[in-house]
Design an enzyme around this catalytic site. Structure first.
Site, mmCIF file in Angstrom:
data_model
loop_
_atom_site.group_PDB
_atom_site.id
_atom_site.type_symbol
_atom_site.label_atom_id
_atom_site.label_comp_id
_atom_site.label_asym_id
_atom_site.label_seq_id
_atom_site.Cartn_x
_atom_site.Cartn_y
_atom_site.Cartn_z
ATOM 1 N N ASN A 222 -3.981 2.558 -4.016
ATOM 2 C CA ASN A 222 -2.704 2.341 -4.721
ATOM 3 C C ASN A 222 -2.872 1.323 -5.843
ATOM 4 O OD1 ASN A 222 -0.286 3.839 -3.626
ATOM 5 N ND2 ASN A 222 -1.262 3.203 -1.726
ATOM 6 N N HIS B 230 5.222 1.665 1.590
ATOM 7 C CA HIS B 230 5.078 1.946 3.021
ATOM 8 C C HIS B 230 4.994 3.458 3.207
ATOM 9 C CE1 HIS B 230 5.358 1.216 7.277
ATOM 10 N NE2 HIS B 230 6.245 2.196 7.357
ATOM 11 N N THR C 194 11.559 -8.200 1.984
ATOM 12 C CA THR C 194 12.402 -9.221 2.608
ATOM 13 C C THR C 194 11.653 -9.703 3.857
ATOM 14 O OG1 THR C 194 13.542 -7.535 3.904
ATOM 15 C CG2 THR C 194 14.561 -8.154 1.797
ATOM 16 N N ASP D 127 8.852 -4.263 6.571
ATOM 17 C CA ASP D 127 9.098 -2.891 6.109
ATOM 18 C C ASP D 127 10.589 -2.563 6.003
ATOM 19 O OD1 ASP D 127 6.362 -2.450 5.895
ATOM 20 O OD2 ASP D 127 6.195 -1.745 7.950
#
Ligand code: GRF
Length: 213
Positions: free
Chosen positions: A15, A107, A139, A143
Site C-alpha cells: 500500500n 483496513h 481514533t 479500526d
C-alpha cells in the site's frame, strides 16, 4: 508549499508503494517508518531514495515508550498527514489523539464489520457475499473512526482467505492513494466526526460502483 506525509508500515508495504507510485500532486513523502527495520517495504523505500526509519517495538519497555519514540521520529518531519499502511501495532490513546484528524488507516474489511485480524477468514466463515476494504481516520478505538472510502469485492465460491485477501489488496491499492490525494487536495476533510468529500474526489473509473467516497 507541498503537504508532508509520513507513512508507517510493518511488512511488505504494497500500500505504501501504491501511494508513492501515485505521485500525488502537491505531496511530499518525507519518510517511511517501520517497527521492523528488516521489513520488505523498508528495503523498497530505501532503494528509491526515501528516508526510512526502523524502530523495533521489542526494544521498548512498554507500548507507551514505543509510541513516544515513534512520535519523536514522526514529528521531526512536521507531517500534515500520517498514513498507517499496514502498520501492525496497536497505538496508544495519546498517540491517536496527537494526530487526530490527520492520521488515516486502511483496513481489509468493510468496517464496522470485522475490526482486528483475520478479516478474510471471518468474512468467509460467516458466508459474506461481498467483502472489501475501508480507509478511515484513526481514533483511539482500534479500526474505528470516520470512514473516508470503501471498496467492495465479491466473495467467490471456493475462495480461500488468501484468494479473497489478494482480491481485496488489489482494490486497497486503488482506494488508498485516492483517499490520500483527496486529503492533500483538501477535497476530503473531517468535519467534527464526519468525513466531508467534495464530489470531484469521487472516482470516475469503471469500478466506481464498487468504490465509494
Ligand atoms: C493490508 O491488507 C492492509 O489493509 C492491512 O495490512 C495489509 C498490509 O499490506 N492493514 P501491505 O504491507 O500494504 O502490503
Amino acid at each position: 508549499m507541498k503537504k508532508k506525509i509520513v507513512i508507517l508500515i510493518s511488512g511488505r508495504g504494497s500500500n505504501m508503494q501504491a501511494i508513492v507510485e501515485a505521485n500525488i500532486p502537491n505531496a511530499e513523502i518525507c519518510a517511511i517508518v517501520s517497527n521492523d527495520a528488516q521489513a520488505e517495504g523498508i528495503a523498497w523505500a530505501k532503494a528509491r531514495g526515501l528516508a526510512t526509519h526502523g524502530l523495533d517495538h521489542k526494544e521498548f519497555p512498554s507500548r507507551e515508550a514505543f509510541d513516544q519514540a515513534l512520535i519523536k521520529v514522526i514529528d521531526f518531519y512536521r507531517p500534515d498527514l500520517v498514513v498507517l499502511a499496514g502498520f501492525m501495532r496497536i497505538l496508544t490513546t495519546p498517540f491517536c489523539l496527537r494526530y487526530e484528524g490527520r492520521m488515516i488507516n486502511i483496513h481489509p474489511s468493510l468496517l464496522p464489520s470485522f475490526p482486528g485480524l483475520y478479516t478474510h477468514q471471518k468474512a468467509l466463515d460467516l458466508g459474506c457475499k461481498v467483502a472489501g476494504a475501508t480507509v478511515h481516520f484513526v481514533t483511539p478505538q482500534l479500526d474505528h473512526g470516520p470512514i473516508i472510502a470503501q471498496a467492495v469485492v465479491p466473495v467467490l465460491s471456493g475462495d480461500t482467505a488468501d484468494d479473497l485477501g489478494k482480491r481485496i489488496l488489489a482494490i486497497e491499492h486503488q482506494i488508498f492513494p485516492k483517499a490520500v490525494a483527496g486529503i492533500i487536495a483538501g477535497n476530503i476533510r473531517l468535519d467534527d466526526k464526519r468525513v466531508c468529500v467534495i464530489n470531484d474526489a469521487a472516482p470516475t473509473d469503471a469500478n466506481s460502483q464498487l468504490i465509494s467516497f
